[in-house]
Scaffold this motif. Structure first.
Motif, mmCIF file in Angstrom:
data_model
loop_
_atom_site.group_PDB
_atom_site.id
_atom_site.type_symbol
_atom_site.label_atom_id
_atom_site.label_comp_id
_atom_site.label_asym_id
_atom_site.label_seq_id
_atom_site.Cartn_x
_atom_site.Cartn_y
_atom_site.Cartn_z
ATOM 1 N N LYS A 294 -6.941 12.515 -3.685
ATOM 2 C CA LYS A 294 -7.453 13.861 -3.317
ATOM 3 C C LYS A 294 -7.575 14.620 -2.169
ATOM 4 N N ARG A 295 -8.519 14.232 -1.819
ATOM 5 C CA ARG A 295 -8.497 15.206 -0.366
ATOM 6 C C ARG A 295 -7.326 15.725 -0.042
ATOM 7 N N GLN A 296 -6.015 15.970 -0.278
ATOM 8 C CA GLN A 296 -4.742 16.264 0.496
ATOM 9 C C GLN A 296 -4.666 16.756 -0.813
ATOM 10 N N GLY A 297 -5.027 17.081 -1.609
ATOM 11 C CA GLY A 297 -5.193 18.349 -2.996
ATOM 12 C C GLY A 297 -3.740 17.627 -3.990
ATOM 13 N N ARG A 298 -3.431 16.535 -4.106
ATOM 14 C CA ARG A 298 -2.016 16.004 -5.273
ATOM 15 C C ARG A 298 -3.222 15.826 -5.803
ATOM 16 N N ILE A 299 -4.062 14.969 -5.837
ATOM 17 C CA ILE A 299 -5.108 14.433 -7.440
ATOM 18 C C ILE A 299 -6.003 15.668 -7.390
ATOM 19 N N ARG A 300 -6.797 15.600 -8.300
ATOM 20 C CA ARG A 300 -8.076 16.028 -8.611
ATOM 21 C C ARG A 300 -8.771 15.466 -8.748
ATOM 22 N N THR B 73 0.704 -1.297 0.105
ATOM 23 C CA THR B 73 0.231 0.345 0.120
ATOM 24 C C THR B 73 0.769 1.104 0.341
ATOM 25 N N GLU B 74 1.869 1.350 1.000
ATOM 26 C CA GLU B 74 3.186 2.407 1.476
ATOM 27 C C GLU B 74 3.071 3.026 -0.204
ATOM 28 N N ASP B 75 3.390 1.775 -1.584
ATOM 29 C CA ASP B 75 3.872 2.157 -2.814
ATOM 30 C C ASP B 75 3.532 3.483 -3.114
ATOM 31 N N PHE B 76 2.128 3.164 -2.772
ATOM 32 C CA PHE B 76 1.331 4.396 -3.843
ATOM 33 C C PHE B 76 1.969 6.017 -4.095
ATOM 34 N N ASP B 77 2.385 6.257 -2.492
ATOM 35 C CA ASP B 77 2.928 7.611 -2.112
ATOM 36 C C ASP B 77 4.342 7.785 -2.513
ATOM 37 N N ARG B 78 4.961 6.601 -2.696
ATOM 38 C CA ARG B 78 6.175 6.890 -3.116
ATOM 39 C C ARG B 78 5.845 6.903 -4.661
ATOM 40 N N TYR C 138 -5.840 11.121 -12.805
ATOM 41 C CA TYR C 138 -4.069 9.828 -11.626
ATOM 42 C C TYR C 138 -5.141 8.518 -11.906
ATOM 43 N N LEU C 139 -4.073 7.709 -12.523
ATOM 44 C CA LEU C 139 -4.812 6.371 -13.513
ATOM 45 C C LEU C 139 -4.213 5.818 -12.825
ATOM 46 N N PHE C 140 -5.376 4.223 -12.152
ATOM 47 C CA PHE C 140 -4.276 2.566 -12.504
ATOM 48 C C PHE C 140 -4.004 2.330 -13.516
ATOM 49 N N HIS C 141 -2.210 2.275 -13.779
ATOM 50 C CA HIS C 141 -2.446 2.118 -15.028
ATOM 51 C C HIS C 141 -2.607 0.746 -15.398
ATOM 52 N N ALA C 142 -2.918 -0.061 -16.641
ATOM 53 C CA ALA C 142 -2.740 -1.498 -17.327
ATOM 54 C C ALA C 142 -4.162 -2.189 -16.396
ATOM 55 N N MET C 143 -5.193 -1.815 -16.206
ATOM 56 C CA MET C 143 -6.122 -2.979 -15.128
ATOM 57 C C MET C 143 -6.436 -3.638 -15.964
ATOM 58 N N ARG D 112 -7.377 -5.231 -2.780
ATOM 59 C CA ARG D 112 -6.463 -6.271 -2.535
ATOM 60 C C ARG D 112 -5.946 -5.225 -0.892
ATOM 61 N N LEU D 113 -5.162 -3.832 -1.647
ATOM 62 C CA LEU D 113 -3.472 -3.291 -0.910
ATOM 63 C C LEU D 113 -4.815 -1.959 -0.749
ATOM 64 N N GLY D 114 -6.085 -1.670 -1.170
ATOM 65 C CA GLY D 114 -6.732 -0.669 -0.812
ATOM 66 C C GLY D 114 -6.877 0.525 -1.025
ATOM 67 N N LEU D 115 -6.020 0.292 -2.010
ATOM 68 C CA LEU D 115 -5.742 1.636 -3.095
ATOM 69 C C LEU D 115 -6.660 3.183 -3.098
ATOM 70 N N ILE D 116 -7.693 2.596 -4.155
ATOM 71 C CA ILE D 116 -8.803 3.219 -3.727
ATOM 72 C C ILE D 116 -8.847 4.423 -2.714
ATOM 73 N N ASP D 117 -8.678 3.649 -1.450
ATOM 74 C CA ASP D 117 -8.613 4.811 -0.250
ATOM 75 C C ASP D 117 -7.677 5.347 -0.548
ATOM 76 N N LYS D 118 -6.249 4.696 -1.155
ATOM 77 C CA LYS D 118 -5.061 6.281 -1.334
ATOM 78 C C LYS D 118 -5.629 7.002 -2.246
ATOM 79 N N MET D 119 -6.031 6.446 -3.129
ATOM 80 C CA MET D 119 -6.260 7.302 -4.238
ATOM 81 C C MET D 119 -7.547 8.907 -3.774
ATOM 82 N N GLU D 120 -8.465 8.667 -3.157
ATOM 83 C CA GLU D 120 -9.087 9.017 -1.956
ATOM 84 C C GLU D 120 -8.352 9.694 -1.064
ATOM 85 N N GLU D 121 -7.678 9.458 -0.437
ATOM 86 C CA GLU D 121 -6.809 10.198 0.368
ATOM 87 C C GLU D 121 -5.532 11.738 -0.045
#
Ligand code: SF4
Ligand code: SF4
Length: 398
Positions: free
Chosen positions: A142-148, A94-99, A116-121, A131-140
């Motif tokens: 978004k809240r932080q203003g790093r993606i729209r 999961t932490e790879d998302f932020d990296r 911001y896209l999940f590439h080649a799904m 499994r890694l909860g990456l939608i939650d990371k996307m939404e986080e």
């Protein structure tokens, strides 16, 4: 430049998007980018009205994002929507998302990515995403203003596409689609389905990796005899812009001439802009290409469902793509699509019909349903021999 609706988003997108995966190459380098030429053509595209630029972690082995970041300096960042992708294949935890996102913001010299896209799904990456909860990371993010906005690019079969579409309230999806690929990957059904849910659909591979830019002679005769003057590329692009479901069409432009020609094409694009004769020309071009194909399947789906779970049109689409494709890399990636289909009852999903050709039990139930009168079980045997056992095409289609 013409502008179009971007799904449910509150902005208008240029009909043509700049794909940064085939930028001008450095001399004596396979993947290295010629920075000054790349910056020049990207800015030229934006000056001509393009407001959507697309890149990814992997493009040009990471150089694409850096060069795009440079191109968007001097006020150009404010003129575009900037899109890049999380390299799903490299994500292990999961932490790879932020990296990755942190590095991409640095590479792109921006503090926010517009989509911001999940590439080649595909089904495997989709399961990992959950499994890694990456939608939650996307939404986080978004809240932080790093993606729209949040989206995904797609390479798998139509049932998988619908499954992913239904999983989340996506802002956009990026699919492979052109007048030859209406029946593979997301398919026309997927295009219409995503659009019906208000999701912006962005098109990649509009020229089928260049295949449609170089039509066989018979197709060229049709093009020359038409009263409408379009280049082969323009015919392929207008086919896409004619559809209301399409938001923008990405073109991986590698020189100034391509930028100028594609922008000129986009200038005279529009939904329902093709007349009957033009639509007939495109249908004829597709028909000629299909004659070069090994199985004349139009992906109508009338033969489905198969009681044994075979995805009949998908198998034929992969076989035909292998036959038509001249690029070795794309042939290889297409062939991998066959391996993703189920080869045994342990792995197949009856509901989604994900079986490969070897699953056919020769019951004959599909035969009378096929308007093309394809001897489906016979063709499936050949399909598996070529795609499953890697036998030569010429052995089965002399
Ligand atoms: S003949 Fe093969 S492909 Fe056709 S319905 Fe029967 S099992 Fe399916
Ligand atoms: S009915 Fe025939 S043409 Fe239609 S999808 Fe099936 S095999 Fe292809």
């Amino acid at each position: 430049m013409q502008y179009r609706k971007m799904g449910s988003l509150e902005w208008e997108v240029s009909a043509l998007g700049f794909g940064c995966m085939r930028l001008p190459a450095r001399k004596f380098s396979l993947m290295g980018v010629d920075t000054s030429r790349s910056v020049k053509i990207i800015r030229s595209g934006i000056d001509q009205g393009i407001n959507y630029v697309d890149t990814a972690w992997f493009y040009h082995l990471g150089e694409s994002e850096k060069v795009l970041g440079q191109a968007l300096q001097d006020g150009y960042r404010d003129k575009v929507k900037l899109v890049t992708k999380l390299p799903m294949i490299l994500v292990r935890k999961t932490e790879d998302f932020d990296r990755f996102l942190k590095d991409q913001l640095v590479r792109l010299q921006t503090d926010c990515i517009d989509i911001y896209l999940f590439h080649a799904m595909n089904i495997g990456q989709f399961e990992k995403m959950k499994r890694l909860g990456l939608i939650d990371k996307m939404e986080e993010a978004k809240r932080q203003g790093r993606i729209r906005h949040i989206g995904f690019s797609f390479h798998d079969t139509q049932p998988v596409f619908r499954k992913i579409i239904d999983y989340y309230d996506w802002d956009m999806t990026q699919i492979q689609y052109n007048y030859m690929d209406t029946g593979i990957q997301a398919t026309t059904d997927g295009l219409e389905y995503a659009h019906s849910k208000g999701i912006a659909v962005v098109i990649m591979e509009p020229i089928k990796g260049g295949t449609l830019a170089n039509p066989p002679e018979k197709a060229m005769e049709v093009i020359r005899s038409s009263s409408s003057r379009h280049t082969p590329v323009d015919w392929a692009l207008q086919f896409l812009w004619n559809r209301p479901e399409v938001a923008t069409v990405l073109s991986g432009m590698g020189n100034q001439q391509m930028v100028d020609e594609n922008c000129a094409s986009a200038d005279h694009s529009g939904v329902d802009s093709l007349n009957q004769e033009e639509e007939a020309v495109i249908a004829r071009l597709a028909e000629i290409y299909r004659q070069k194909l090994l199985v004349p399947c139009t992906a109508c789906g009338y033969c489905m469902p198969c009681p044994a779970g075979v995805n009949i049109p998908q198998n034929f689409a992969i076989l035909n793509t292998i036959s038509l494709e001249t690029n070795r890399w794309r042939r290889w990636t297409t062939a991998r699509g066959y391996k993703k289909l189920a080869a045994s009852k342990d792995h197949f999903d009856r509901e989604k019909s994900n079986g490969n050709a070897s699953m056919c039990v020769d019951c004959g139930k599909c035969l009378e349903k096929c308007p093309q009168e394809i001897d489906i079980p016979v063709e499936l045997v050949k399909t598996h021999a070529i795609l499953g056992r890697q036998e030569a095409i010429s052995k089965h289609y002399p």
